[in-house]
Design an enzyme around this catalytic site. Structure first.
Site, PDB file in Angstrom:
ATOM      1  CG  ASP A  77      -2.031   1.009   1.266  1.00 54.32           C
ATOM      2  OD1 ASP A  77      -1.246   2.172   0.458  1.00 54.32           O
ATOM      3  OD2 ASP A  77      -2.811   1.359   1.982  1.00 54.32           O
ATOM      4  CB  ILE A  78       1.499   3.651  -1.707  1.00 53.15           C
ATOM      5  CG1 ILE A  78       2.461   5.385  -2.751  1.00 53.15           C
ATOM      6  CG2 ILE A  78       0.017   4.972  -2.967  1.00 53.15           C
ATOM      7  CD1 ILE A  78       3.358   4.737  -3.059  1.00 53.15           C
ATOM      8  CG  ASN A 103      -8.199  14.436  -9.486  1.00 52.77           C
ATOM      9  OD1 ASN A 103      -8.026  16.033  -9.546  1.00 52.77           O
ATOM     10  ND2 ASN A 103      -8.634  13.294  -9.149  1.00 52.77           N
ATOM     11  CG  ASP A 137      -5.910  11.605  -5.036  1.00 54.29           C
ATOM     12  OD1 ASP A 137      -5.396  12.618  -4.567  1.00 54.29           O
ATOM     13  OD2 ASP A 137      -6.859  12.658  -6.474  1.00 54.29           O
ATOM     14  CB  THR A 172      -1.556   1.275 -14.088  1.00 53.84           C
ATOM     15  OG1 THR A 172      -2.345   0.887 -12.914  1.00 53.84           O
ATOM     16  CG2 THR A 172      -0.728   1.407 -15.017  1.00 53.84           C
ATOM     17  CE1 TYR A 207      -8.199  10.206 -13.946  1.00 54.45           C
ATOM     18  CE2 TYR A 207      -6.083  10.802 -14.158  1.00 54.45           C
ATOM     19  CZ  TYR A 207      -7.019  10.901 -14.027  1.00 54.45           C
ATOM     20  OH  TYR A 207      -7.441  12.108 -13.335  1.00 54.45           O
TER      21      TYR A 207
HETATM   22  P1  ADP Z   1      -5.128   6.683 -11.906  1.00 55.02           P
HETATM   23  O1  ADP Z   1      -5.973   7.468 -11.790  1.00 55.02           O
HETATM   24  O2  ADP Z   1      -3.596   7.275 -12.261  1.00 55.02           O
HETATM   25  O3  ADP Z   1      -5.584   5.522 -13.130  1.00 55.02           O
HETATM   26  P2  ADP Z   1      -5.567   5.472  -9.836  1.00 55.02           P
HETATM   27  O4  ADP Z   1      -5.372   5.575  -8.184  1.00 55.02           O
HETATM   28  O5  ADP Z   1      -6.987   4.668 -10.184  1.00 55.02           O
HETATM   29  O6  ADP Z   1      -4.797   6.108 -10.470  1.00 55.02           O
HETATM   30  O7  ADP Z   1      -4.859   3.664 -10.115  1.00 55.02           O
HETATM   31  C1  ADP Z   1      -3.494   3.552  -9.857  1.00 55.02           C
HETATM   32  C2  ADP Z   1      -2.615   2.532  -9.517  1.00 55.02           C
HETATM   33  O8  ADP Z   1      -2.278   2.061  -8.366  1.00 55.02           O
HETATM   34  C3  ADP Z   1      -3.260   1.342 -10.410  1.00 55.02           C
HETATM   35  O9  ADP Z   1      -2.543   0.232 -10.587  1.00 55.02           O
HETATM   36  C4  ADP Z   1      -4.775   0.857  -8.894  1.00 55.02           C
HETATM   37  O10 ADP Z   1      -4.885  -0.377  -8.982  1.00 55.02           O
HETATM   38  C5  ADP Z   1      -3.287   1.013  -7.444  1.00 55.02           C
HETATM   39  N1  ADP Z   1      -3.440   1.543  -6.401  1.00 55.02           N
HETATM   40  C6  ADP Z   1      -4.325   1.580  -5.720  1.00 55.02           C
HETATM   41  N2  ADP Z   1      -4.784   1.816  -4.395  1.00 55.02           N
HETATM   42  C7  ADP Z   1      -3.673   1.936  -4.424  1.00 55.02           C
HETATM   43  C8  ADP Z   1      -2.424   1.985  -2.782  1.00 55.02           C
HETATM   44  N3  ADP Z   1      -3.222   2.001  -1.652  1.00 55.02           N
HETATM   45  N4  ADP Z   1      -0.885   1.683  -2.715  1.00 55.02           N
HETATM   46  C9  ADP Z   1      -0.766   1.420  -4.113  1.00 55.02           C
HETATM   47  N5  ADP Z   1      -1.573   1.235  -5.106  1.00 55.02           N
HETATM   48  C10 ADP Z   1      -2.725   1.541  -5.190  1.00 55.02           C
END
Ligand code: ADP
Length: 190
Positions: free
Chosen positions: A15-16, A29, A39, A129, A132
């Site tokens: 988890d980021i 965004n 986000d 990914t 978007y």
């Molecule tokens: P975007 O709008 O740029 O596509 P997203 O937030 O919808 O961004 O998703 C970007 C990537 O991050 C996706 O592959 C998603 O599965 C992943 N993701 C979503 N939540 C987390 C998180 N908490 N930690 C890491 N990666 C995440």
């Protein structure tokens, strides 16, 4: 092996918002005022201070919103990370074939901001990914190439520049094991 470019880049599943790097990158965004996915998670975990800082940046520097490919930096609020770097990824199919160029710019501009702010470690999600819609295989190629070019150029420049704190670790964080595997099958680090 999930480590590349002499150990400066690592690939992890997680988890980021839980990464204790100096900086986290937010897949923001253009409004800079929050959204879903990464986000939403970053703003939930980091608290109101991040949103307030975004609001100030929006009102003072980007009244029309942040352009795709650009990046700005704020506090990390309650996160372990000191900084959040917000960048706007391209929406797949919405940029008349410039998607790859814009995704590369997200990585390059985020890394440049990190270096400017003496960040030693930075964690990236897989920008664009999710909602978007950028195909993960192609995003892997574009992001790894952009990171490799940036770090290689930085290393070449460092020989001449006076001691600048080094960006030691670029951590690529994937939410699920399958998404990390897609990255590992498609990257262009070597
Ligand atoms: P975007 O709008 O740029 O596509 P997203 O937030 O919808 O961004 O998703 C970007 C990537 O991050 C996706 O592959 C998603 O599965 C992943 N993701 C979503 N939540 C987390 C998180 N908490 N930690 C890491 N990666 C995440």
């Amino acid at each position: 092996m999930n480590s590349f470019l002499h150990g400066r880049v690592s690939v992890v599943v997680g988890d980021i918002t839980r990464q204790a790097t100096d900086a986290l990158v937010n897949a923001a965004n253009s409004s800079l005022l929050g959204g879903g996915g990464v986000d939403g998670a970053i703003h939930r975990a980091g608290g109101a201070e991040i949103l307030e800082a975004c609001r100030v940046i929006r009102n003072t520097r980007y009244p029309e919103g942040l352009l795709t490919g650009e990046a700005v930096i704020t506090t990390g609020g309650r996160l372990a990370a000191r900084h959040v770097i917000h960048t706007v990824g391209p929406i797949w199919g919405q940029h008349a074939g410039r998607e790859a160029e814009l995704l590369a710019a997200c990585y390059r501009n985020s890394l440049a901001l990190a270096v400017e702010h003496a960040v030693a470690s930075i964690a990236f999600p897989a920008i664009s990914t999710g909602v978007y819609g950028y195909p993960a295989e192609e995003a892997a190629q574009v992001s790894s190439q952009a990171i490799r070019e940036f770090l290689t150029r930085e290393e070449d420049g460092a020989a001449n520049a006076e001691a600048r704190p080094k960006l030691e670790e670029v951590r690529l964080v994937f939410f699920t094991p399958p998404s990390a595997e897609i990255f590992l099958r498609n990257h262009k680090f070597e």
